[in-house]
Motif scaffolding. Sequence first.
Motif, short mmCIF file in Angstrom:
data_model
loop_
_atom_site.label_atom_id
_atom_site.label_comp_id
_atom_site.label_asym_id
_atom_site.label_seq_id
_atom_site.Cartn_x
_atom_site.Cartn_y
_atom_site.Cartn_z
N HIS A 49 127.94 93.89 0.82
CA HIS A 49 128.36 95.02 1.45
C HIS A 49 129.21 95.02 2.52
O HIS A 49 129.97 96.05 2.85
CB HIS A 49 127.08 95.87 1.76
CG HIS A 49 125.86 95.90 0.64
ND1 HIS A 49 126.34 96.63 -0.41
CD2 HIS A 49 124.90 95.54 0.51
CE1 HIS A 49 125.36 96.71 -1.14
NE2 HIS A 49 124.52 95.76 -0.68
N ASN A 50 129.20 93.98 3.38
CA ASN A 50 130.22 93.77 4.17
C ASN A 50 131.70 93.90 3.74
O ASN A 50 132.59 94.56 4.41
CB ASN A 50 129.93 92.50 5.35
CG ASN A 50 128.59 92.79 5.83
OD1 ASN A 50 128.20 93.74 6.26
ND2 ASN A 50 127.94 91.63 6.07
N SER A 51 132.00 92.77 2.92
CA SER A 51 133.23 93.01 2.41
C SER A 51 133.61 94.03 1.75
O SER A 51 135.01 94.74 1.72
CB SER A 51 133.61 91.64 1.55
OG SER A 51 133.34 90.61 1.94
N ALA A 52 132.65 94.91 1.02
CA ALA A 52 132.92 96.04 0.32
C ALA A 52 133.49 97.24 1.21
O ALA A 52 134.44 97.95 0.79
CB ALA A 52 131.67 96.57 -0.62
N GLN A 80 143.83 97.16 -7.41
CA GLN A 80 143.38 95.97 -6.82
C GLN A 80 142.15 96.17 -5.83
O GLN A 80 141.31 95.53 -5.70
CB GLN A 80 144.44 95.25 -6.33
CG GLN A 80 144.04 93.72 -5.57
CD GLN A 80 143.34 92.75 -6.79
OE1 GLN A 80 144.00 92.62 -7.77
NE2 GLN A 80 142.27 92.21 -6.52
N ALA A 81 142.43 97.18 -5.00
CA ALA A 81 141.50 97.59 -3.96
C ALA A 81 140.01 98.08 -4.85
O ALA A 81 138.95 97.75 -4.20
CB ALA A 81 141.82 98.70 -2.99
N ALA A 82 140.20 98.86 -6.00
CA ALA A 82 139.22 99.51 -6.69
C ALA A 82 138.16 98.42 -7.21
O ALA A 82 137.25 98.29 -7.18
CB ALA A 82 139.57 100.35 -7.49
N TYR A 83 139.22 97.40 -7.81
CA TYR A 83 138.55 96.28 -8.29
C TYR A 83 137.59 95.40 -7.32
O TYR A 83 136.67 94.82 -7.60
CB TYR A 83 139.64 95.35 -9.05
CG TYR A 83 139.08 93.92 -9.55
CD1 TYR A 83 138.23 93.83 -10.58
CD2 TYR A 83 139.38 92.69 -8.77
CE1 TYR A 83 137.74 92.76 -11.02
CE2 TYR A 83 138.80 91.41 -9.22
CZ TYR A 83 138.22 91.36 -10.37
OH TYR A 83 137.59 90.35 -10.74
N SER A 84 138.36 95.32 -6.36
CA SER A 84 137.51 94.45 -5.09
C SER A 84 136.48 95.23 -4.73
O SER A 84 135.53 94.51 -4.53
CB SER A 84 138.38 94.57 -3.83
OG SER A 84 139.56 93.55 -4.13
N VAL A 85 136.28 96.59 -4.45
CA VAL A 85 135.07 97.39 -4.16
C VAL A 85 134.08 97.14 -5.29
O VAL A 85 132.89 96.88 -4.87
CB VAL A 85 135.47 98.85 -4.06
CG1 VAL A 85 134.22 99.59 -3.92
CG2 VAL A 85 136.37 99.09 -2.72
N ALA A 86 134.50 97.12 -6.38
CA ALA A 86 133.56 97.05 -7.62
C ALA A 86 132.86 95.49 -7.63
O ALA A 86 131.81 95.43 -7.86
CB ALA A 86 134.23 97.27 -8.93
N SER A 87 133.82 94.57 -7.45
CA SER A 87 133.20 93.03 -7.29
C SER A 87 132.37 93.00 -6.35
O SER A 87 131.14 92.42 -6.44
CB SER A 87 134.57 92.19 -7.20
OG SER A 87 135.46 92.22 -8.11
N ALA A 142 128.29 92.13 -6.53
CA ALA A 142 127.58 90.59 -5.85
C ALA A 142 126.82 91.19 -4.41
O ALA A 142 126.59 90.11 -3.85
CB ALA A 142 129.00 89.89 -5.46
N ALA A 143 126.68 92.67 -4.38
CA ALA A 143 125.90 92.96 -3.12
C ALA A 143 126.47 92.55 -1.92
O ALA A 143 125.81 92.26 -0.93
CB ALA A 143 124.35 92.60 -3.19
#
Length: 189
Positions: free
Chosen positions: A66-69, A52-59, A63-64
């Motif tokens: 960077h703050n959430s990433a 889930q964390a990897a998916y969130s990073v990729a998402s 979407a550019a």
Amino acid sequence: MAADETSIETPAEAVTGAQHHPAVAALRQLLMATHGGVGGSLHECLGGGAVQAAYSVASCGAAADHNSAQAHREELAQELSTAIDSASDLIPALQEVWIAVVGPVDGENASNNLGHEEAEELVLAHLCAYPLFLSRTLIKRLVQQVLCGQGLLHAEDRHLDGQRLLQNLEPCLLTHQPLADRIALECCG
């Protein structure tokens, strides 16, 4: 049996004999560790939170955002750190497999290479030991794979309620266990 006849091992006899091979026994112990208490936490880390964390990073990256990433990268690092900690408990079982397949780790006969014959032995040991573990989780894992793929879709495109599906499936699992056992044996045989 006449003296001129040769004894030919049937596939069932070969499988029964293979079950007692040191590599199969060592691999069975490793599979018990990875599918049991120690491995259960490793599977949870890698199969749940880390995915889930990897998916969130990729998402976020797509979407550019960077703050959430950054927050998701930190979450992924924590999940992977937990997985590494869990994996360290499996080292003794992994060493036993290595010794059974390749040979001693120390001394003049030590080998650090997994050659062609050793690789074949490891694969065959896994195929002999794995059906028991595969059959226990086969049906649920298939559903979980579908749900994992569905998780990559937008919420409005998801068509299955995974929790409800697994709850409704649970009472039927024992009924389907003989089929799961047969499928596991045929897949690994």
